[in-house]
Motif scaffolding. Structure first.
Motif, short mmCIF file in Angstrom:
data_model
loop_
_atom_site.label_atom_id
_atom_site.label_comp_id
_atom_site.label_asym_id
_atom_site.label_seq_id
_atom_site.Cartn_x
_atom_site.Cartn_y
_atom_site.Cartn_z
N LEU A 42 9.46 35.38 44.88
CA LEU A 42 9.02 36.24 45.98
C LEU A 42 10.17 36.45 46.96
N LEU A 43 10.94 35.42 47.20
CA LEU A 43 12.08 35.54 48.11
C LEU A 43 13.11 36.53 47.58
N LEU A 44 13.45 36.45 46.29
CA LEU A 44 14.41 37.38 45.72
C LEU A 44 13.84 38.80 45.70
N ALA A 45 12.57 38.95 45.38
CA ALA A 45 11.94 40.27 45.39
C ALA A 45 12.03 40.88 46.79
N HIS A 46 11.81 40.08 47.81
CA HIS A 46 11.89 40.56 49.19
C HIS A 46 13.33 40.99 49.53
N ARG A 47 14.31 40.19 49.10
CA ARG A 47 15.71 40.53 49.37
C ARG A 47 16.11 41.84 48.68
N VAL A 48 15.68 42.01 47.44
CA VAL A 48 15.99 43.25 46.71
C VAL A 48 15.32 44.44 47.40
N ALA A 49 14.07 44.28 47.78
CA ALA A 49 13.35 45.37 48.45
C ALA A 49 14.07 45.76 49.75
N ARG A 50 14.46 44.78 50.54
CA ARG A 50 15.18 45.08 51.79
C ARG A 50 16.49 45.80 51.52
N ALA A 51 17.22 45.35 50.50
CA ALA A 51 18.51 45.97 50.17
C ALA A 51 18.33 47.41 49.73
N LEU A 52 17.15 47.72 49.16
CA LEU A 52 16.88 49.08 48.68
C LEU A 52 15.99 49.87 49.64
#
Length: 66
Positions: A42-52
């Motif tokens: 979930l943490l990585l998914a959140h980071r990817v979403a923010r970056a995009l």
């Protein structure tokens, strides 16, 4: 689980390598995520979403297994 990582990455003219650098993983991890071979935390998914510039809900579609 399906995702729109490749689509959104292309929109922002971001390479797999650049996205990986921004979120703190290897480029191969981004490639595996795009192909559905790796489900991120979930943490990585959140980071990817923010970056995009999107949300986790917009980036990932969760499908029930049959």
């Amino acid at each position: 689980m399906r995702n729109r990582i490749k689509e959104l990455r292309a929109r922002y003219e971001m390479t797999q390598g650049k996205l990986a650098e921004v979120v703190g993983v290897r480029r191969e991890t981004i490639g595996h995520m795009e192909k559905g071979r790796y489900n991120p935390s979930l943490l990585l998914a959140h980071r990817v979403a923010r970056a995009l510039h999107t949300t986790v809900d917009e980036l990932f579609t969760f499908e029930e297994e049959t």
